[in-house]
Motif scaffolding. Sequence first.
Motif, short mmCIF file in Angstrom:
data_model
loop_
_atom_site.label_atom_id
_atom_site.label_comp_id
_atom_site.label_asym_id
_atom_site.label_seq_id
_atom_site.Cartn_x
_atom_site.Cartn_y
_atom_site.Cartn_z
N HIS A 297 0.82 -1.21 0.00
CA HIS A 297 0.00 0.00 0.00
C HIS A 297 0.85 1.26 0.00
O HIS A 297 0.33 2.36 0.17
CB HIS A 297 -0.94 0.01 1.21
CG HIS A 297 -1.98 -1.07 1.17
ND1 HIS A 297 -3.13 -0.97 0.44
CD2 HIS A 297 -2.00 -2.29 1.76
CE1 HIS A 297 -3.85 -2.06 0.59
NE2 HIS A 297 -3.20 -2.89 1.38
N SER A 298 2.16 1.10 -0.19
CA SER A 298 3.04 2.27 -0.20
C SER A 298 4.29 1.95 -1.02
O SER A 298 4.60 0.78 -1.31
CB SER A 298 3.43 2.66 1.22
OG SER A 298 4.24 1.63 1.80
N LYS A 299 5.02 2.99 -1.38
CA LYS A 299 6.27 2.80 -2.12
C LYS A 299 7.27 2.00 -1.31
O LYS A 299 8.01 1.17 -1.84
CB LYS A 299 6.87 4.17 -2.47
CG LYS A 299 6.07 4.96 -3.50
CD LYS A 299 6.79 6.25 -3.85
CE LYS A 299 6.02 7.03 -4.91
NZ LYS A 299 6.73 8.27 -5.30
N GLU A 300 7.29 2.26 0.00
CA GLU A 300 8.24 1.55 0.86
C GLU A 300 7.98 0.04 0.85
O GLU A 300 8.91 -0.77 0.83
CB GLU A 300 8.15 2.08 2.29
CG GLU A 300 8.65 3.51 2.47
CD GLU A 300 7.70 4.55 1.89
OE1 GLU A 300 6.51 4.19 1.69
OE2 GLU A 300 8.14 5.69 1.63
N GLN A 301 6.72 -0.35 0.86
CA GLN A 301 6.38 -1.77 0.86
C GLN A 301 6.70 -2.44 -0.47
O GLN A 301 7.03 -3.61 -0.52
CB GLN A 301 4.89 -1.95 1.19
CG GLN A 301 4.54 -1.62 2.63
CD GLN A 301 3.06 -1.76 2.91
OE1 GLN A 301 2.24 -1.83 2.01
NE2 GLN A 301 2.71 -1.80 4.20
N ILE A 302 6.60 -1.67 -1.57
CA ILE A 302 6.96 -2.23 -2.87
C ILE A 302 8.45 -2.57 -2.88
O ILE A 302 8.86 -3.62 -3.39
CB ILE A 302 6.64 -1.23 -4.00
CG1 ILE A 302 5.11 -1.09 -4.14
CG2 ILE A 302 7.24 -1.70 -5.33
CD1 ILE A 302 4.70 -0.05 -5.16
N GLY A 303 9.26 -1.69 -2.34
CA GLY A 303 10.69 -1.99 -2.21
C GLY A 303 11.52 -1.65 -3.42
O GLY A 303 12.64 -2.14 -3.57
N CYS A 304 10.99 -0.81 -4.33
CA CYS A 304 11.79 -0.39 -5.49
C CYS A 304 12.86 0.59 -5.01
O CYS A 304 12.57 1.55 -4.29
CB CYS A 304 10.90 0.24 -6.56
SG CYS A 304 11.82 0.80 -8.01
N LYS A 305 14.09 0.39 -5.44
CA LYS A 305 15.19 1.22 -4.97
C LYS A 305 15.36 2.52 -5.74
O LYS A 305 16.18 3.36 -5.38
CB LYS A 305 16.49 0.40 -5.03
CG LYS A 305 16.46 -0.82 -4.12
CD LYS A 305 17.72 -1.64 -4.24
CE LYS A 305 17.65 -2.89 -3.35
NZ LYS A 305 18.87 -3.71 -3.47
N ASN A 306 14.58 2.69 -6.81
CA ASN A 306 14.66 3.92 -7.58
C ASN A 306 13.86 5.02 -6.88
O ASN A 306 12.66 4.88 -6.68
CB ASN A 306 14.09 3.69 -9.00
CG ASN A 306 14.35 4.86 -9.93
OD1 ASN A 306 14.05 6.00 -9.60
ND2 ASN A 306 14.89 4.57 -11.10
N PRO A 307 14.48 6.14 -6.49
CA PRO A 307 13.78 7.18 -5.72
C PRO A 307 12.69 7.89 -6.52
O PRO A 307 11.79 8.50 -5.94
CB PRO A 307 14.89 8.16 -5.33
CG PRO A 307 15.95 7.94 -6.37
CD PRO A 307 15.89 6.49 -6.73
N ASN A 308 12.76 7.81 -7.85
CA ASN A 308 11.77 8.50 -8.69
C ASN A 308 10.68 7.56 -9.21
O ASN A 308 9.92 7.93 -10.11
CB ASN A 308 12.48 9.16 -9.89
CG ASN A 308 13.48 10.21 -9.44
OD1 ASN A 308 13.19 11.00 -8.55
ND2 ASN A 308 14.65 10.22 -10.08
N CYS A 309 10.60 6.39 -8.64
CA CYS A 309 9.60 5.42 -9.11
C CYS A 309 8.19 5.95 -8.81
O CYS A 309 7.88 6.31 -7.67
CB CYS A 309 9.80 4.07 -8.42
SG CYS A 309 8.65 2.79 -9.00
N PRO A 310 7.30 5.99 -9.83
CA PRO A 310 5.95 6.54 -9.62
C PRO A 310 4.97 5.54 -9.03
O PRO A 310 3.82 5.90 -8.73
CB PRO A 310 5.52 6.93 -11.04
CG PRO A 310 6.21 5.93 -11.91
CD PRO A 310 7.54 5.64 -11.25
#
Length: 580
Positions: A297-310
Amino acid sequence: MLDLFILMMERVGLIILLAFLLVNVSYFKRILENRKQISSKVILIIIFSLFAILTNFTGIEISGNKIVPSNFLTHISENTSIANARTLVISVTGLVGGPSVGATVGGIAGIHRFFQGNGQGSFYIFSSFLIGLISGLIRLLLIKRQWQNKAWVYALVGILMESIQMAFVAFFSGTALAQMIAGPMIMVNGIGTFIFMSIINITLKQEEQAKAVQTHDVLNLAAQTLPYFRAGLKRESSQAAAEIIQRYTKLAAISITDKHQILAHVGAGSDHHIPEIEVITELSKKVLQSGNMLIAHSKEQIGCKNPNCPLAAAIVIPLFAHEKVVGTLKMYFTDETKLTYVEEELAEGLATIFSSQIELGEAEERSQLLKDAEIKSLQAQVNPHFFFNAINTISALMRRDTDQARSLLLQLSTYFRGNLTGARQTKILLSQELQHLAAYLELEQARFPNRYQIVVENNEMLNSALIPPYAVQILVENAIKHAFANRKENNVVAVMITSQNNTLILQVSDNGVGIKSELLDQLGKKAVISERGTGTALENLSQRLQSLYGENGKLKVRNKENGGAVFTLELPLEFKGGEN
């Protein structure tokens, strides 16, 4: 009386407004759809108890024959009474949740009314309990008679329940009060129950229609992705499948991976979620390891390391083949609020379909390596035309009978699971063949309701006997296709399975038009082309019997004296494990 009626309608209007807001909450819709579960019943009791208590607080105080102005009644003065919509809420509770929920809410509302009156009016406890119980029992009767969608019935129920309450008031509080409030209360309760239940029924109907449309779209999606997933989890086929999935689901991004790398990514984030690189999100790695669907439910939980990931939210579902995780399907959202229960259900359904398609593809790839050419030929003949006929039938049912459509989808899954088993094995259990036959028959009966009567007689002791895949199903399908010409009734196909002297006898007979004498000797020996088929199914079956059993495997065909034909298979009686 008119003043009281207008004031009561104002109170009921507040309840109806709250009801309208409530039924548009997704969580409450799920509760209604699963109202048979104990947890759902508890939630319904809590919600409707609050509604009932609210009606007590917003009641209209009456002293003598006069209406006492008030907005919120925390307690009732001595020698006064109130007119409220409590009975309406209790009636609706019973009609929605059944006897147990209705009676419980009635009891709670009655107890609150008792304490609100400073210990006066104990009869309200029993009357409210009784009204909740009766309305719940009426719900069961309406379901039994399939009247649960008739709104006018609910108006009558509301009138009846308030009449019961007025009878208690007249007996315990005097007829003068009852005569003053009975007319407005009964009218308001009937109208309010009608409106309240109409709101609930319309909302549930809209949900069913939405699901039917969604199911239809899913079937179209499944049909379009079938050739790509059957090709396996490869970059080119996954890319095409991901584009189709995104087009149908309208999600921000769709990604497909195998166990090691991204195979396709379509939509937002495609600048760094690039095919051919290693699986980059921790969420995907967890799904591959656990085999369980996970939701972020959040970018943090997705775990993508790219800071600009939409990508702001995701559903990651494992894809299986032969009970092993072979990859993932990832559904991404740029707005986390759009990740709802509906999307979760859709994701699980798609993952099941795609896993079946992948498994089907792997099975077909394996089948190319098998030396049994007859099985491959039969598999190629059965799958395509039957699949699309079944899909068309299920699609047609979406708009008028979603329950049957769901049932047929399960049977279609069973049917193709049987096909996969048949493609991998030269012999299967008789019980598996009968399950495969049952799935085929349910799908055919849906296409042609009441046209065929199929009777199966089998000794259960033979269920573990081994037979060639499709042996019985082919004979039954042959009878359905060819035995009855265009006759639309009194079409009977009988399947009888017996054993004698270490020989398994599979017999399929019909009461159709019979077989032309010049064709009897040709069936099973060569292709007999007809208007409804290529004529190769019986030939393939006969050849498989020859290759598996030699002279001990026989296909016999004859006409019956009273009309119809009999097809008999004779095989050596063989059980799983080599027993005879």
